[in-house]
Motif scaffolding. Structure first.
Motif, PDB file in Angstrom:
ATOM      1  N   ASP A  12       0.828  -1.211   0.000  1.00 18.37           N
ATOM      2  CA  ASP A  12       0.000   0.000   0.000  1.00 18.37           C
ATOM      3  C   ASP A  12       0.863   1.262   0.000  1.00 18.37           C
ATOM      4  O   ASP A  12       0.601   2.196  -0.760  1.00 18.37           O
ATOM      5  CB  ASP A  12      -0.950   0.001   1.203  1.00 18.37           C
ATOM      6  N   ALA A  13       1.876   1.302   0.830  1.00 17.75           N
ATOM      7  CA  ALA A  13       2.751   2.480   0.880  1.00 17.75           C
ATOM      8  C   ALA A  13       3.503   2.650  -0.440  1.00 17.75           C
ATOM      9  O   ALA A  13       3.660   3.770  -0.934  1.00 17.75           O
ATOM     10  CB  ALA A  13       3.733   2.361   2.038  1.00 17.75           C
ATOM     11  N   THR A  14       3.940   1.542  -1.036  1.00 18.95           N
ATOM     12  CA  THR A  14       4.625   1.607  -2.325  1.00 18.95           C
ATOM     13  C   THR A  14       3.703   2.196  -3.382  1.00 18.95           C
ATOM     14  O   THR A  14       4.096   3.064  -4.168  1.00 18.95           O
ATOM     15  CB  THR A  14       5.108   0.205  -2.759  1.00 18.95           C
ATOM     16  N   ARG A  15       2.455   1.747  -3.410  1.00 19.04           N
ATOM     17  CA  ARG A  15       1.478   2.267  -4.365  1.00 19.04           C
ATOM     18  C   ARG A  15       1.264   3.765  -4.161  1.00 19.04           C
ATOM     19  O   ARG A  15       1.238   4.542  -5.118  1.00 19.04           O
ATOM     20  CB  ARG A  15       0.153   1.516  -4.228  1.00 19.04           C
ATOM     21  N   ARG A  16       1.148   4.189  -2.920  1.00 17.02           N
ATOM     22  CA  ARG A  16       0.920   5.612  -2.629  1.00 17.02           C
ATOM     23  C   ARG A  16       2.101   6.474  -3.082  1.00 17.02           C
ATOM     24  O   ARG A  16       1.909   7.563  -3.623  1.00 17.02           O
ATOM     25  CB  ARG A  16       0.661   5.811  -1.139  1.00 17.02           C
ATOM     26  N   ILE A  17       3.308   5.992  -2.862  1.00 15.91           N
ATOM     27  CA  ILE A  17       4.497   6.723  -3.311  1.00 15.91           C
ATOM     28  C   ILE A  17       4.493   6.836  -4.829  1.00 15.91           C
ATOM     29  O   ILE A  17       4.765   7.899  -5.399  1.00 15.91           O
ATOM     30  CB  ILE A  17       5.791   6.045  -2.825  1.00 15.91           C
ATOM     31  N   ARG A  18       4.154   5.751  -5.518  1.00 15.89           N
ATOM     32  CA  ARG A  18       4.124   5.780  -6.984  1.00 15.89           C
ATOM     33  C   ARG A  18       3.062   6.755  -7.504  1.00 15.89           C
ATOM     34  O   ARG A  18       3.267   7.411  -8.518  1.00 15.89           O
ATOM     35  CB  ARG A  18       3.915   4.376  -7.540  1.00 15.89           C
ATOM     36  N   VAL A  19       1.935   6.855  -6.807  1.00 12.41           N
ATOM     37  CA  VAL A  19       0.898   7.827  -7.186  1.00 12.41           C
ATOM     38  C   VAL A  19       1.461   9.252  -7.053  1.00 12.41           C
ATOM     39  O   VAL A  19       1.240  10.097  -7.927  1.00 12.41           O
ATOM     40  CB  VAL A  19      -0.374   7.647  -6.324  1.00 12.41           C
ATOM     41  N   LEU A  20       2.207   9.515  -5.996  1.00 16.63           N
ATOM     42  CA  LEU A  20       2.832  10.833  -5.824  1.00 16.63           C
ATOM     43  C   LEU A  20       3.854  11.106  -6.924  1.00 16.63           C
ATOM     44  O   LEU A  20       3.926  12.217  -7.467  1.00 16.63           O
ATOM     45  CB  LEU A  20       3.486  10.942  -4.452  1.00 16.63           C
ATOM     46  N   TRP A  21       4.655  10.110  -7.271  1.00 17.03           N
ATOM     47  CA  TRP A  21       5.623  10.268  -8.359  1.00 17.03           C
ATOM     48  C   TRP A  21       4.906  10.594  -9.666  1.00 17.03           C
ATOM     49  O   TRP A  21       5.336  11.453 -10.421  1.00 17.03           O
ATOM     50  CB  TRP A  21       6.447   9.003  -8.535  1.00 17.03           C
ATOM     51  N   ASP A  22       3.780   9.896  -9.930  1.00 13.48           N
ATOM     52  CA  ASP A  22       3.013  10.155 -11.152  1.00 13.48           C
ATOM     53  C   ASP A  22       2.493  11.583 -11.171  1.00 13.48           C
ATOM     54  O   ASP A  22       2.513  12.253 -12.206  1.00 13.48           O
ATOM     55  CB  ASP A  22       1.851   9.171 -11.283  1.00 13.48           C
ATOM     56  N   ALA A  23       2.016  12.070 -10.012  1.00 16.31           N
ATOM     57  CA  ALA A  23       1.505  13.446  -9.929  1.00 16.31           C
ATOM     58  C   ALA A  23       2.618  14.448 -10.213  1.00 16.31           C
ATOM     59  O   ALA A  23       2.403  15.439 -10.929  1.00 16.31           O
ATOM     60  CB  ALA A  23       0.880  13.697  -8.556  1.00 16.31           C
ATOM     61  N   LEU A  24       3.794  14.220  -9.669  1.00 20.97           N
ATOM     62  CA  LEU A  24       4.927  15.109  -9.947  1.00 20.97           C
ATOM     63  C   LEU A  24       5.269  15.110 -11.428  1.00 20.97           C
ATOM     64  O   LEU A  24       5.437  16.175 -12.038  1.00 20.97           O
ATOM     65  CB  LEU A  24       6.151  14.683  -9.132  1.00 20.97           C
ATOM     66  N   GLU A  25       5.351  13.930 -12.025  1.00 24.75           N
ATOM     67  CA  GLU A  25       5.699  13.810 -13.436  1.00 24.75           C
ATOM     68  C   GLU A  25       4.663  14.506 -14.317  1.00 24.75           C
ATOM     69  O   GLU A  25       5.017  15.148 -15.301  1.00 24.75           O
ATOM     70  CB  GLU A  25       5.834  12.337 -13.837  1.00 24.75           C
ATOM     71  N   SER A  26       3.387  14.411 -13.946  1.00 30.67           N
ATOM     72  CA  SER A  26       2.335  15.047 -14.754  1.00 30.67           C
ATOM     73  C   SER A  26       2.432  16.569 -14.717  1.00 30.67           C
ATOM     74  O   SER A  26       1.925  17.250 -15.607  1.00 30.67           O
ATOM     75  CB  SER A  26       0.948  14.587 -14.303  1.00 30.67           C
ATOM     76  N   GLU A  27       3.104  17.087 -13.698  1.00 33.60           N
ATOM     77  CA  GLU A  27       3.321  18.541 -13.585  1.00 33.60           C
ATOM     78  C   GLU A  27       4.679  18.959 -14.139  1.00 33.60           C
ATOM     79  O   GLU A  27       5.098  20.105 -13.981  1.00 33.60           O
ATOM     80  CB  GLU A  27       3.191  18.980 -12.121  1.00 33.60           C
ATOM     81  N   GLY A  28       5.391  18.008 -14.732  1.00 33.33           N
ATOM     82  CA  GLY A  28       6.682  18.331 -15.326  1.00 33.33           C
ATOM     83  C   GLY A  28       7.855  18.292 -14.366  1.00 33.33           C
ATOM     84  O   GLY A  28       8.943  18.766 -14.684  1.00 33.33           O
ATOM     85  N   VAL A  29       7.639  17.723 -13.185  1.00 33.50           N
ATOM     86  CA  VAL A  29       8.705  17.615 -12.193  1.00 33.50           C
ATOM     87  C   VAL A  29       9.245  16.185 -12.231  1.00 33.50           C
ATOM     88  O   VAL A  29       8.500  15.223 -11.998  1.00 33.50           O
ATOM     89  CB  VAL A  29       8.187  17.934 -10.770  1.00 33.50           C
ATOM     90  N   LEU A  35      13.348   7.666 -13.489  1.00 32.88           N
ATOM     91  CA  LEU A  35      14.720   7.187 -13.446  1.00 32.88           C
ATOM     92  C   LEU A  35      14.759   5.659 -13.529  1.00 32.88           C
ATOM     93  O   LEU A  35      13.819   4.976 -13.118  1.00 32.88           O
ATOM     94  CB  LEU A  35      15.406   7.653 -12.162  1.00 32.88           C
ATOM     95  N   LEU A  36      15.827   5.129 -14.039  1.00 25.12           N
ATOM     96  CA  LEU A  36      16.044   3.679 -14.115  1.00 25.12           C
ATOM     97  C   LEU A  36      14.908   2.959 -14.832  1.00 25.12           C
ATOM     98  O   LEU A  36      14.530   1.848 -14.468  1.00 25.12           O
ATOM     99  CB  LEU A  36      16.248   3.081 -12.719  1.00 25.12           C
ATOM    100  N   GLU A  37      14.335   3.601 -15.845  1.00 27.66           N
ATOM    101  CA  GLU A  37      13.270   2.995 -16.655  1.00 27.66           C
ATOM    102  C   GLU A  37      12.123   2.442 -15.806  1.00 27.66           C
ATOM    103  O   GLU A  37      11.635   1.344 -16.022  1.00 27.66           O
ATOM    104  CB  GLU A  37      13.856   1.920 -17.557  1.00 27.66           C
ATOM    105  N   GLN A  38      11.735   3.199 -14.795  1.00 22.47           N
ATOM    106  CA  GLN A  38      10.618   2.878 -13.897  1.00 22.47           C
ATOM    107  C   GLN A  38      10.835   1.599 -13.087  1.00 22.47           C
ATOM    108  O   GLN A  38       9.891   0.975 -12.629  1.00 22.47           O
ATOM    109  CB  GLN A  38       9.300   2.804 -14.674  1.00 22.47           C
ATOM    110  N   ARG A  39      12.080   1.219 -12.872  1.00 17.84           N
ATOM    111  CA  ARG A  39      12.371   0.023 -12.069  1.00 17.84           C
ATOM    112  C   ARG A  39      12.753   0.378 -10.643  1.00 17.84           C
ATOM    113  O   ARG A  39      13.051  -0.508  -9.849  1.00 17.84           O
ATOM    114  CB  ARG A  39      13.496  -0.787 -12.713  1.00 17.84           C
ATOM    115  N   HIS A  40      12.766   1.661 -10.312  1.00 14.90           N
ATOM    116  CA  HIS A  40      13.154   2.069  -8.962  1.00 14.90           C
ATOM    117  C   HIS A  40      12.048   1.684  -7.988  1.00 14.90           C
ATOM    118  O   HIS A  40      10.882   2.002  -8.181  1.00 14.90           O
ATOM    119  CB  HIS A  40      13.399   3.580  -8.909  1.00 14.90           C
ATOM    120  N   ARG A  41      12.407   1.022  -6.916  1.00 13.03           N
ATOM    121  CA  ARG A  41      11.443   0.597  -5.896  1.00 13.03           C
ATOM    122  C   ARG A  41      11.519   1.568  -4.718  1.00 13.03           C
ATOM    123  O   ARG A  41      12.601   1.808  -4.172  1.00 13.03           O
ATOM    124  CB  ARG A  41      11.814  -0.814  -5.441  1.00 13.03           C
ATOM    125  N   PRO A  42      10.375   2.140  -4.312  1.00 11.33           N
ATOM    126  CA  PRO A  42      10.389   3.046  -3.168  1.00 11.33           C
ATOM    127  C   PRO A  42      10.986   2.363  -1.932  1.00 11.33           C
ATOM    128  O   PRO A  42      10.685   1.202  -1.644  1.00 11.33           O
ATOM    129  CB  PRO A  42       8.909   3.376  -2.942  1.00 11.33           C
TER     130      PRO A  42
END
Length: 65
Positions: A12-29, A35-42
């Motif tokens: 659950d925590a991993t999923r939540r972190i990935r949702v935050l990463w997606d939100a940042l990326e959608s804003e251009g951050v 990084l690492l072709e989306q293989r980075h594990r929180p």
């Protein structure tokens, strides 16, 4: 080669972190998502060093659980 002592998060925590990463990326951050072709594990890095002595790490962690 670099050694690291890391704590991984539950599903659950991993999923939540990935949702935050997606939100940042959608804003251009850029985030760890891109990084690492989306293989980075929180995770939480406790220590990073060129090398760890396994016996000393084991002794330091003994009794933690």
């Amino acid at each position: 080669m670099v050694a690291a002592l890391e704590l991984y998060l539950d599903t659950d925590a991993t999923r939540r972190i990935r949702v935050l990463w997606d939100a940042l990326e959608s804003e251009g951050v850029q985030s760890m998502r891109s990084l690492l072709e989306q293989r980075h594990r929180p995770h939480v890095s406790l220590a990073v060093a060129p090398r760890f002595d396994p016996e000393r790490v084991g002794a330091a962690l003994r009794g933690m659980v």
